[in-house]
Design an enzyme around this catalytic site. Sequence first.
Site, PDB file in Angstrom:
ATOM      1  N   CYS A  31       7.419  -6.318  -7.516  1.00  0.00           N
ATOM      2  CA  CYS A  31       6.495  -5.208  -7.293  1.00  0.00           C
ATOM      3  C   CYS A  31       5.815  -4.734  -8.566  1.00  0.00           C
ATOM      4  O   CYS A  31       4.907  -3.906  -8.518  1.00  0.00           O
ATOM      5  CB  CYS A  31       7.240  -4.047  -6.631  1.00  0.00           C
ATOM      6  SG  CYS A  31       7.746  -4.407  -4.935  1.00  0.00           S
ATOM      7  N   HIS A  64      -2.173   9.639   2.556  1.00  0.00           N
ATOM      8  CA  HIS A  64      -1.250   9.941   1.462  1.00  0.00           C
ATOM      9  C   HIS A  64      -0.618   8.701   0.846  1.00  0.00           C
ATOM     10  O   HIS A  64       0.188   8.827  -0.080  1.00  0.00           O
ATOM     11  CB  HIS A  64      -0.146  10.875   1.961  1.00  0.00           C
ATOM     12  CG  HIS A  64      -0.657  12.153   2.547  1.00  0.00           C
ATOM     13  ND1 HIS A  64      -1.424  13.048   1.828  1.00  0.00           N
ATOM     14  CD2 HIS A  64      -0.521  12.689   3.791  1.00  0.00           C
ATOM     15  CE1 HIS A  64      -1.730  14.079   2.593  1.00  0.00           C
ATOM     16  NE2 HIS A  64      -1.199  13.884   3.786  1.00  0.00           N
ATOM     17  N   GLY A  65      -0.957   7.524   1.346  1.00  0.00           N
ATOM     18  CA  GLY A  65      -0.341   6.319   0.807  1.00  0.00           C
ATOM     19  C   GLY A  65       1.091   6.128   1.253  1.00  0.00           C
ATOM     20  O   GLY A  65       1.944   5.691   0.473  1.00  0.00           O
ATOM     21  N   ASP A  84       3.997  -6.812   3.023  1.00  0.00           N
ATOM     22  CA  ASP A  84       4.385  -6.738   1.618  1.00  0.00           C
ATOM     23  C   ASP A  84       4.734  -8.139   1.125  1.00  0.00           C
ATOM     24  O   ASP A  84       5.465  -8.868   1.791  1.00  0.00           O
ATOM     25  CB  ASP A  84       5.590  -5.814   1.438  1.00  0.00           C
ATOM     26  CG  ASP A  84       5.582  -5.123   0.085  1.00  0.00           C
ATOM     27  OD1 ASP A  84       5.355  -5.831  -0.916  1.00  0.00           O
ATOM     28  OD2 ASP A  84       5.804  -3.908   0.014  1.00  0.00           O
ATOM     29  N   ASP A 107       9.760  -0.976   4.150  1.00  0.00           N
ATOM     30  CA  ASP A 107       8.643  -0.090   4.502  1.00  0.00           C
ATOM     31  C   ASP A 107       8.823   0.517   5.888  1.00  0.00           C
ATOM     32  O   ASP A 107       8.426   1.659   6.132  1.00  0.00           O
ATOM     33  CB  ASP A 107       7.324  -0.860   4.451  1.00  0.00           C
ATOM     34  CG  ASP A 107       6.859  -1.135   3.029  1.00  0.00           C
ATOM     35  OD1 ASP A 107       7.363  -0.473   2.104  1.00  0.00           O
ATOM     36  OD2 ASP A 107       6.000  -2.015   2.851  1.00  0.00           O
ATOM     37  N   ASP A 240      10.133   4.740  -0.110  1.00  0.00           N
ATOM     38  CA  ASP A 240      10.988   3.834  -0.875  1.00  0.00           C
ATOM     39  C   ASP A 240      10.435   3.709  -2.294  1.00  0.00           C
ATOM     40  O   ASP A 240       9.246   3.895  -2.545  1.00  0.00           O
ATOM     41  CB  ASP A 240      11.182   2.479  -0.197  1.00  0.00           C
ATOM     42  CG  ASP A 240       9.913   1.697   0.025  1.00  0.00           C
ATOM     43  OD1 ASP A 240       8.816   2.243  -0.205  1.00  0.00           O
ATOM     44  OD2 ASP A 240      10.003   0.526   0.425  1.00  0.00           O
TER      45      ASP A 240
END
Length: 346
Positions: A31, A64-65, A84, A107, A240
């Site tokens: 990430c 808000h993401g 992802d 997620d 997360d």
Amino acid sequence: MTVTGTAAPGTPGRTPGEAVRLTRYARGGGCACKIPPGELEDLVAGQVPPPGTAPPGLLVGLEHGDDAAVAALPGGGAAVATADFFTPVVDDPYDWGRIAAANALSDVYAMGGTPLLAVNLLAWPRDRLPAELAREVLRGGRDTAAAAGCPVAGGHSVDDAEPKYGMAVTGVADPERLLRLDRGRAGLPLSLTKPLGLGVLNNRHKATGEVFPEAVAVMAALNRDAAAAALEAGCRCATDVTGFGLLGHLYKLARASGVSAVLHAAAVPFLAGAREAVRDGFVSGGTRRNLRWVAPHCDFGSAGEETRLLLADAQTSGGLLVAGEVPGAPVIGELVAPDGPALRVR
């Protein structure tokens, strides 16, 4: 798993007779290779619908993401959708598959949902890396998804110069019990369900080949039980902790909820060897970008550079950050009324 394979000699991950090192084929890792948070927000700014104009039934979108999108289902309940994927974070292909799958499934858990179905997303340099490694990556993803009770049914693959793997996951949730970024309120404690330091240890692994079994186990662990415990405790706000680091994700949570956050640095758990990795210089560019992004919104108090970097460390498949007390998880701070900086480190 050690694989010598048939990759072309002279490529970044292999010289003749040596085992393939997957991390040598990636500019970043895990990430930490995300687009920086500030750039990403600018990129998607024009995609957020004006207030009051969101499509009917869309419960959680781009505002808000949040970790996944959520839409109401016609017969009741809600669908949770996410995708992802990332470049190799470890050299072992099976472990990379396990970690990438756990990260994608996370997620859904971070929204309070249950994974229902997954499909693979694979980019592979087929002329540079043997197919047997790709099979091991897919096997790792399948096994982790199976442990989550989530079948993997197909997917999509492309021939790419840089290996990448992950999943698109669909889940279900109770729309009245979602975990969202904008449901925090002053007075709630902050719980963290996995230790930090994954980014710097992964960076050390990439540079030296040293393996950190504890870090691999933490990344491959599902956030399923942590999410269930949070929901059982009545929590309704969580995220997360992944590529934007603890500080970046906490800032997004505080901003979305209209509160400030106090973080007690001494209460934050770290993996063994994480501080040494920072001192030895194994800090990714993604971590430094995270720190630059949150610095204008943070009062660091007496926290030194080492602590700041660890709190901003770009995690891969990290734990849940929950506004509320989660049994078995350390409390690392609290949400407070908005006053001054959004974040305060004490």
